[in-house]
Design a protein around this motif. Structure first.
Motif, PDB file in Angstrom:
ATOM      1  N   SER A 178      39.961  46.846 -74.948  1.00 32.71           N
ATOM      2  CA  SER A 178      41.071  47.477 -74.226  1.00 32.71           C
ATOM      3  C   SER A 178      42.288  47.539 -75.128  1.00 32.71           C
ATOM      4  O   SER A 178      42.432  46.758 -76.076  1.00 32.71           O
ATOM      5  N   TYR A 179      43.188  48.492 -74.784  1.00 28.26           N
ATOM      6  CA  TYR A 179      44.284  48.825 -75.686  1.00 28.26           C
ATOM      7  C   TYR A 179      45.553  49.159 -74.899  1.00 28.26           C
ATOM      8  O   TYR A 179      45.504  49.564 -73.741  1.00 28.26           O
ATOM      9  N   MET A 180      46.691  49.005 -75.587  1.00 27.07           N
ATOM     10  CA  MET A 180      47.981  49.439 -75.074  1.00 27.07           C
ATOM     11  C   MET A 180      48.600  50.390 -76.081  1.00 27.07           C
ATOM     12  O   MET A 180      48.471  50.189 -77.298  1.00 27.07           O
ATOM     13  N   GLN A 181      49.288  51.421 -75.587  1.00 25.40           N
ATOM     14  CA  GLN A 181      49.941  52.384 -76.475  1.00 25.40           C
ATOM     15  C   GLN A 181      51.301  52.748 -75.910  1.00 25.40           C
ATOM     16  O   GLN A 181      51.418  53.143 -74.752  1.00 25.40           O
ATOM     17  N   ARG A 182      52.327  52.615 -76.730  1.00 21.11           N
ATOM     18  CA  ARG A 182      53.676  53.029 -76.354  1.00 21.11           C
ATOM     19  C   ARG A 182      53.913  54.474 -76.791  1.00 21.11           C
ATOM     20  O   ARG A 182      53.253  54.972 -77.706  1.00 21.11           O
ATOM     21  N   ASN A 183      54.873  55.139 -76.131  1.00 18.49           N
ATOM     22  CA  ASN A 183      55.132  56.565 -76.404  1.00 18.49           C
ATOM     23  C   ASN A 183      53.824  57.350 -76.382  1.00 18.49           C
ATOM     24  O   ASN A 183      53.583  58.245 -77.208  1.00 18.49           O
ATOM     25  N   LEU A 224      50.703  53.321 -71.949  1.00 17.66           N
ATOM     26  CA  LEU A 224      49.346  53.555 -71.482  1.00 17.66           C
ATOM     27  C   LEU A 224      48.471  52.345 -71.801  1.00 17.66           C
ATOM     28  O   LEU A 224      48.469  51.847 -72.935  1.00 17.66           O
ATOM     29  N   TYR A 225      47.727  51.881 -70.793  1.00 15.02           N
ATOM     30  CA  TYR A 225      46.726  50.831 -70.981  1.00 15.02           C
ATOM     31  C   TYR A 225      45.352  51.430 -70.690  1.00 15.02           C
ATOM     32  O   TYR A 225      45.194  52.152 -69.687  1.00 15.02           O
ATOM     33  N   THR A 226      44.382  51.137 -71.534  1.00 15.13           N
ATOM     34  CA  THR A 226      43.038  51.671 -71.323  1.00 15.13           C
ATOM     35  C   THR A 226      41.988  50.627 -71.648  1.00 15.13           C
ATOM     36  O   THR A 226      42.215  49.720 -72.471  1.00 15.13           O
ATOM     37  N   GLY A 227      40.837  50.775 -71.012  1.00 19.37           N
ATOM     38  CA  GLY A 227      39.712  49.902 -71.326  1.00 19.37           C
ATOM     39  C   GLY A 227      38.403  50.579 -70.974  1.00 19.37           C
ATOM     40  O   GLY A 227      38.327  51.337 -70.000  1.00 19.37           O
ATOM     41  N   ILE A 228      37.380  50.335 -71.780  1.00 17.50           N
ATOM     42  CA  ILE A 228      36.025  50.801 -71.519  1.00 17.50           C
ATOM     43  C   ILE A 228      35.100  49.597 -71.636  1.00 17.50           C
ATOM     44  O   ILE A 228      35.199  48.817 -72.596  1.00 17.50           O
ATOM     45  N   HIS A 244      36.561  58.075 -69.608  1.00 20.69           N
ATOM     46  CA  HIS A 244      37.846  57.538 -70.083  1.00 20.69           C
ATOM     47  C   HIS A 244      38.774  58.655 -70.541  1.00 20.69           C
ATOM     48  O   HIS A 244      39.944  58.728 -70.141  1.00 20.69           O
ATOM     49  N   ASP A 245      38.265  59.559 -71.386  1.00 17.16           N
ATOM     50  CA  ASP A 245      39.097  60.630 -71.928  1.00 17.16           C
ATOM     51  C   ASP A 245      39.592  61.555 -70.815  1.00 17.16           C
ATOM     52  O   ASP A 245      40.745  62.016 -70.844  1.00 17.16           O
ATOM     53  N   THR A 246      38.729  61.807 -69.833  1.00 13.65           N
ATOM     54  CA  THR A 246      39.124  62.638 -68.693  1.00 13.65           C
ATOM     55  C   THR A 246      40.243  61.969 -67.906  1.00 13.65           C
ATOM     56  O   THR A 246      41.240  62.618 -67.540  1.00 13.65           O
ATOM     57  N   LEU A 247      40.112  60.672 -67.664  1.00 12.94           N
ATOM     58  CA  LEU A 247      41.118  59.950 -66.881  1.00 12.94           C
ATOM     59  C   LEU A 247      42.445  59.858 -67.627  1.00 12.94           C
ATOM     60  O   LEU A 247      43.515  59.924 -67.007  1.00 12.94           O
ATOM     61  N   VAL A 248      42.406  59.712 -68.942  1.00 14.49           N
ATOM     62  CA  VAL A 248      43.651  59.681 -69.714  1.00 14.49           C
ATOM     63  C   VAL A 248      44.381  61.018 -69.582  1.00 14.49           C
ATOM     64  O   VAL A 248      45.602  61.064 -69.353  1.00 14.49           O
ATOM     65  N   PRO A 258      51.039  53.379 -82.136  1.00 18.89           N
ATOM     66  CA  PRO A 258      49.640  53.093 -82.431  1.00 18.89           C
ATOM     67  C   PRO A 258      48.977  52.415 -81.239  1.00 18.89           C
ATOM     68  O   PRO A 258      49.646  51.756 -80.431  1.00 18.89           O
ATOM     69  N   LYS A 259      47.667  52.575 -81.120  1.00 13.35           N
ATOM     70  CA  LYS A 259      46.925  51.849 -80.097  1.00 13.35           C
ATOM     71  C   LYS A 259      46.807  50.396 -80.549  1.00 13.35           C
ATOM     72  O   LYS A 259      46.285  50.115 -81.620  1.00 13.35           O
ATOM     73  N   GLN A 260      47.300  49.502 -79.710  1.00 16.51           N
ATOM     74  CA  GLN A 260      47.266  48.078 -80.029  1.00 16.51           C
ATOM     75  C   GLN A 260      46.168  47.406 -79.201  1.00 16.51           C
ATOM     76  O   GLN A 260      46.156  47.494 -77.972  1.00 16.51           O
ATOM     77  N   LYS A 261      45.258  46.748 -79.888  1.00 15.81           N
ATOM     78  CA  LYS A 261      44.167  46.089 -79.188  1.00 15.81           C
ATOM     79  C   LYS A 261      44.702  44.901 -78.394  1.00 15.81           C
ATOM     80  O   LYS A 261      45.563  44.155 -78.878  1.00 15.81           O
ATOM     81  N   LEU A 262      44.209  44.737 -77.182  1.00 21.46           N
ATOM     82  CA  LEU A 262      44.635  43.631 -76.326  1.00 21.46           C
ATOM     83  C   LEU A 262      43.677  42.447 -76.473  1.00 21.46           C
ATOM     84  O   LEU A 262      42.493  42.633 -76.710  1.00 21.46           O
ATOM     85  N   PRO A 263      44.220  41.237 -76.331  1.00 16.03           N
ATOM     86  CA  PRO A 263      45.615  40.890 -76.052  1.00 16.03           C
ATOM     87  C   PRO A 263      46.508  41.018 -77.281  1.00 16.03           C
ATOM     88  O   PRO A 263      46.049  40.834 -78.405  1.00 16.03           O
ATOM     89  N   LEU A 264      47.769  41.323 -77.031  1.00 17.95           N
ATOM     90  CA  LEU A 264      48.718  41.527 -78.122  1.00 17.95           C
ATOM     91  C   LEU A 264      48.983  40.241 -78.888  1.00 17.95           C
ATOM     92  O   LEU A 264      49.309  40.279 -80.080  1.00 17.95           O
ATOM     93  N   THR A 265      48.863  39.118 -78.218  1.00 16.25           N
ATOM     94  CA  THR A 265      49.252  37.826 -78.788  1.00 16.25           C
ATOM     95  C   THR A 265      48.073  37.039 -79.322  1.00 16.25           C
ATOM     96  O   THR A 265      48.209  35.850 -79.615  1.00 16.25           O
TER      97      THR A 265
END
Length: 309
Positions: free
Chosen positions: A139-144, A130-134, A10-14, A155-162
């Protein structure tokens, strides 16, 4: 999978995603070479090819024993997704958007083990999201996302946001779809008929969904479903590299991926192959997932989409 360090992958792909994103943003679309694959709606650019070379070099240098499948090096009838650990990559998902300057294109970096999406990284450099999942870790979403900490990085926001509110019937849903590049034949007719039935009023035999959305990228459509921003995403014609990364992110957000075509027998269709090419993604929900899948299959009816490899 016990001996595979998914966090390290994951870290490599990011890291690779940010590097590829800088390459994409540096491209001048008015000057790059653009070609067609199947037709004028199926576009490839020299930037797609350059980004795939970058990704391939990076991952194969670090993980020489793992396989690599990429859109731009795919060979029809020859390339296969096996059970071996495999990087599954779309260098630019949403090339048409990229060429037109429409800011919904991304790099989609998936990693599969036993043909199951295990790591997903989807990065939209235009919006710096950025969206990521392991697998097994959420899984998470991050803006900027590319900014340094303390300089506006979100901040990393855990999905789903809602959260995971229950799903009602189709009349309560926002549905993502794509026309795809195949614009004739039965597959196209199935799509067109289904789009009409989804949107038509119930008095005219339709489902009267809230609306249809098309981001122009399978990976971003799936991530929007994972985030809970749309309820469903239905697609036929995309490949494993379009969906592998997003599939992991969706599953880790409590979502579900099923077949995009109604099954011939009861009990089928709930566990589609990674490279099945016909998909229906459903957002995470406290209830109603299976019911809305069956309702959607009913809208498709006897239609079947069939795409070759």
């Amino acid at each position: 999978m016990a001996d595979i360090n998914l966090q390290e992958v994951h870290d490599t792909l990011v890291s690779i995603a940010f590097e590829a994103g800088r390459m994409i943003m540096a491209a001048n679309t008015s000057e790059i070479t653009t070609g067609e694959k199947m037709n004028s709606a199926d576009i490839v650019t020299e930037t797609d090819q350059a980004v795939e070379r970058l990704v391939s070099t990076r991952v194969q240098t670090k993980y020489p024993s793992y396989l690599f499948v990429g859109e731009e090096t795919y060979v029809a009838g020859t390339t296969r997704i096996t059970s071996a650990p495999t990087f599954i990559v779309d260098p630019i998902d949403g090339t048409t958007n990229f060429v037109h300057g429409f800011p919904h294109a991304c790099i989609s970096l998936g990693f599969a083990v036993d043909r199951s999406p295990s790591v997903g990284v989807v990065y939209n450099p235009f919006l710096d999201v950025l969206y990521t999942g392991i697998r097994g870790r959420g899984s998470y979403m991050q803006r900027n996302a590319s900014l340094e900490q303390g300089q506006g990085q979100g901040p990393k926001q855990k999905l789903p946001l809602t959260g995971s509110p229950p799903l009602g019937n189709l009349s309560t849903t926002l549905v993502a779809v794509e026309w795809g590049s195949q614009r004739d034949g039965e597959n196209f007719e199935v799509k067109a008929r289904t789009f009409r039935k989804l949107t038509a009023s119930q008095e005219n035999g339709g489902s009267m969904v809230h609306s249809l959305r098309s981001l122009g990228s399978a990976a971003l459509n799936i991530c929007a479903t994972a985030a809970g921003q749309v309820d469903l995403y239905w697609e036929g014609g995309c490949y494993a590299w379009d969906v592998a990364a997003g599939w992991c992110i969706l599953s880790e957000a409590g979502g579900k991926m099923v077949s995009g075509s109604p099954p011939d027998r009861e009990g089928e269709g709930w566990d589609p192959a990674l490279d099945s090419r016909v998909y229906l993604a459903v957002r995470g929900a406290s209830s109603g997932q299976d019911e809305i899948v069956r309702e959607f299959w009913g809208v498709i009816g006897e239609g079947r989409m069939d795409y070759k490899h």
